[in-house]
Design a protein around this motif. Sequence first.
Motif, short mmCIF file in Angstrom:
data_model
loop_
_atom_site.label_atom_id
_atom_site.label_comp_id
_atom_site.label_asym_id
_atom_site.label_seq_id
_atom_site.Cartn_x
_atom_site.Cartn_y
_atom_site.Cartn_z
N PRO A 137 0.71 -1.21 -0.14
CA PRO A 137 -0.01 -0.07 0.07
C PRO A 137 0.74 1.24 0.05
N GLY A 138 0.72 2.26 -0.69
CA GLY A 138 1.24 3.33 -1.00
C GLY A 138 2.50 3.44 -1.75
N ASP A 139 2.94 2.20 -2.50
CA ASP A 139 3.99 2.13 -3.36
C ASP A 139 3.52 2.52 -4.76
N PHE A 140 3.77 3.67 -5.14
CA PHE A 140 3.49 4.04 -6.62
C PHE A 140 4.76 4.10 -7.46
N SER A 141 5.72 3.36 -7.24
CA SER A 141 6.97 3.13 -8.04
C SER A 141 6.69 2.65 -9.24
N HIS A 142 5.86 1.93 -9.64
CA HIS A 142 5.41 1.48 -10.95
C HIS A 142 3.91 1.81 -11.34
N PRO A 143 3.47 2.92 -11.45
CA PRO A 143 2.41 3.21 -11.56
C PRO A 143 1.66 2.67 -12.82
N LEU A 144 0.27 2.53 -12.81
CA LEU A 144 -0.49 2.04 -14.02
C LEU A 144 -0.60 3.15 -14.99
N GLN A 145 -0.26 2.84 -16.35
CA GLN A 145 -0.05 3.54 -17.50
C GLN A 145 -1.27 3.91 -17.84
N LEU A 146 -2.29 4.41 -17.16
CA LEU A 146 -3.50 4.92 -17.92
C LEU A 146 -4.12 6.30 -17.16
N LEU A 147 -4.40 7.02 -18.19
CA LEU A 147 -4.53 8.40 -17.96
C LEU A 147 -5.92 8.93 -18.52
N ALA A 148 -6.77 9.31 -17.81
CA ALA A 148 -7.97 10.00 -18.22
C ALA A 148 -7.78 11.12 -19.02
N GLU A 149 -7.80 11.24 -20.20
CA GLU A 149 -7.21 12.41 -21.13
C GLU A 149 -8.05 13.53 -21.19
N THR A 150 -9.30 13.23 -21.94
CA THR A 150 -10.50 14.47 -22.14
C THR A 150 -11.78 13.65 -21.48
N ILE A 151 -12.62 14.67 -21.57
CA ILE A 151 -13.99 14.38 -21.15
C ILE A 151 -14.92 15.74 -21.84
#
Length: 197
Positions: A137-151
């Motif tokens: 928990p709290g380890d963001f060293s390899h974050p998910l490579q998904l980005l909400a780009e536009t809405i």
Amino acid sequence: PAHRLDRLTAGVLVFTVDPAHRAAYQDLFAARRVAKSYLAVAPAPEGTPHVRERSSRIVKTRGVLQAAEVDGPPDAHTRIMLLGVREPDPGGSATPLGLYRLEPSTGRTHQLRVHMNALGTPILGDDLYPRVRTITPGDFSHPLQLLAETIGFTDPVSGAERRFRTRRSLEAWPSGKARAQDPGHPPSAPAPNSCML
């Protein structure tokens, strides 16, 4: 919040300030009257199509971490566009990486992650697909490579056209290259009533 993102997904999220208006914005999402796009970094094996679509039925069972595609009428649809390909970093995977734009027309739990995995191109940093990985928990060293780009949507209160785009970029892809390669979404063409977040 007027809608939800997976906990590990970064990017644009809509909030309402006046609680009296929250239901009107939530109804936009429920009625699928919101255009959304995401960016993702995932493997791009040779022969990956530039445009593909995935429709399936997705079920998320309470207590089970992964959602699953099952038989039955499709209730999830995603359009997937390969925007660019680059060779992997030395010492890493031998498969080239791709930058993808994902456009869901539905909003099932883990839909984008499930669809990309089902196509053999799981999103980098995904701790659930193709297999569950234990992350501290709290380890963001390899974050998910998904980005909400536009809405984008027609504002249910004012009637104005709204479009929001994140300023964030994905760690696994050099900033700005996606938009330079994708003339359909130029970074310098804001719509009226648009905002960079």
